[in-house]
Scaffold this active site. Structure first.
Site, PDB file in Angstrom:
ATOM      1  N   ASP A  45      46.494  79.858  28.456  1.00 22.65           N
ATOM      2  CA  ASP A  45      46.884  78.946  29.449  1.00 22.65           C
ATOM      3  C   ASP A  45      48.192  79.426  30.396  1.00 22.65           C
ATOM      4  OD1 ASP A  45      44.656  77.409  29.348  1.00 22.65           O
ATOM      5  OD2 ASP A  45      45.471  75.777  28.525  1.00 22.65           O
ATOM      6  N   GLY A  46      49.146  79.980  29.376  1.00 27.32           N
ATOM      7  CA  GLY A  46      50.322  80.520  29.971  1.00 27.32           C
ATOM      8  C   GLY A  46      50.057  81.639  30.815  1.00 27.32           C
ATOM      9  N   ASN A 121      50.384  72.841  36.937  1.00 27.20           N
ATOM     10  CA  ASN A 121      50.317  72.026  35.680  1.00 27.20           C
ATOM     11  C   ASN A 121      51.420  70.899  36.218  1.00 27.20           C
ATOM     12  OD1 ASN A 121      48.629  73.042  34.257  1.00 27.20           O
ATOM     13  ND2 ASN A 121      49.991  73.365  32.189  1.00 27.20           N
ATOM     14  N   GLU A 122      52.509  71.107  36.200  1.00 23.00           N
ATOM     15  CA  GLU A 122      53.391  69.899  36.422  1.00 23.00           C
ATOM     16  C   GLU A 122      54.867  70.608  36.902  1.00 23.00           C
ATOM     17  OE1 GLU A 122      54.528  72.084  33.352  1.00 23.00           O
ATOM     18  OE2 GLU A 122      52.895  70.652  32.735  1.00 23.00           O
ATOM     19  N   ARG A 147      67.020  56.109  35.215  1.00 22.07           N
ATOM     20  CA  ARG A 147      68.192  56.623  34.074  1.00 22.07           C
ATOM     21  C   ARG A 147      67.729  57.083  32.917  1.00 22.07           C
ATOM     22  NH1 ARG A 147      70.199  52.362  37.195  1.00 22.07           N
ATOM     23  NH2 ARG A 147      72.444  52.503  38.096  1.00 22.07           N
ATOM     24  N   ASP A 149      66.525  60.878  30.491  1.00 23.34           N
ATOM     25  CA  ASP A 149      66.537  62.528  30.408  1.00 23.34           C
ATOM     26  C   ASP A 149      66.075  63.049  31.495  1.00 23.34           C
ATOM     27  OD1 ASP A 149      68.057  62.193  27.858  1.00 23.34           O
ATOM     28  OD2 ASP A 149      66.109  62.703  26.718  1.00 23.34           O
ATOM     29  N   ALA A 184      62.462  59.415  27.873  1.00 21.17           N
ATOM     30  CA  ALA A 184      63.535  58.800  27.364  1.00 21.17           C
ATOM     31  C   ALA A 184      64.506  58.159  28.499  1.00 21.17           C
ATOM     32  CB  ALA A 184      64.576  59.839  26.694  1.00 21.17           C
TER      33      ALA A 184
END
EC number: 2.7.1.23
Length: 267
Positions: A45-46, A121-122, A147, A149, A184
């Protein structure tokens, strides 16, 4: 048919690339790395993401197909031993396609300049050494102050990648949507976020405005760039453009999900 082949850097993928090019040319197809009609990716996929970005300016004019030389991928679904069948389909110009939605990013800077990007993808927005603080607005209306990561904004086809690792939902590519998933987030008596992934339909967008004056990292697919403090906002939406993949045989999305996460590869 005009074709181009991209391959992962390993010896096996390179050997298959040479064999594939030779076989296609013997059957009347023409190698054209500038304006191909079909782009064949050999690797995983990469490698497919690399091929997609290599021909980004022609994304609506090309068709992508992948041969995987590792584990079964979501984009590379042909095995090396099936290459003869794939060659025959291409030589016969028997190409059926499916279309997947893309993520459009528009980065506005304080000096008035704008940078636009597309992702298959994103995209992710992360801080380096401090908590990322940013205001999120949906359709121009303030929604929350995040707020934590970072944030991941994914396409349906990319929902099985980093998004899934973050606890996001798997979304069928037939849905024209983007997904926002938190990394997070801080949730306590003082600070609150929605705390769950959100799906936005095509006619909605999300605008992300940094609040704290820190540098942060923006990645899109497997590319990364350092975005400095002069970023005013990042707007994410479903692009009007789509990417096309060749489907010479039926391989339903949910079967692909099952074989990737729940069962061994096809035998």
């Amino acid at each position: 048919m005009r074709f181009a082949v991209t391959a992962r850097g390993d010896e096996r993928s390179h050997m298959l690339k040479e064999q594939l090019e030779q076989a296609l040319m013997e059957r009347g197809s023409h190698r054209d790395t500038v304006t191909p009609e079909i782009v064949i990716s050999i690797g995983g996929d990469g490698t497919m993401l690399q091929a997609f970005h290599s021909y980004l300016d022609q994304v609506e004019d090309i068709t992508l197909v992948g041969i995987h030389t590792g584990h079964l991928g979501f984009y590379a679904d042909w095995r090396p031993e099936e290459m003869g069948e794939l060659i025959q389909h291409i030589a016969d110009n028997n190409v059926a396609t499916v279309e997947y939605p893309l993520l459009e990013l528009s980065i506005d800077y304080a000096d008035g300049s704008t940078n636009q990007l597309l992702a298959l993808n994103e995209c992710t927005i992360k801080s380096f050494n401090q908590t990322l603080v940013c205001d999120l607005s949906i359709r121009g209306e303030y929604f929350e102050t995040f707020r934590g990561d970072g944030l991941c904004i994914s396409t349906p086809s990319g929902s099985t990648a980093y998004n899934k690792a973050l606890g996001g939902a798997i979304v069928h590519p037939a849905l024209e949507a983007i997904q926002i998933t938190e990394m997070a987030s801080i949730n306590n008596r003082v600070y609150r976020t929605i705390g769950s992934p959100m799906l936005l339909p095509k006619h909605h967008d999300v605008e992300i405005r940094p609040v704290n004056p820190i540098d942060f990292q923006l990645t899109y697919d497997h590319y990364a760039s350092i975005v400095h403090q002069n970023v005013k906002s990042i707007r994410c939406r479903v692009s009007d453009k789509k990417v096309k993949f060749a489907r010479f045989r039926s391989f339903p999305f949910w079967q692909r999900v099952r074989e990737s996460f729940l069962a061994e590869e096809r035998s």
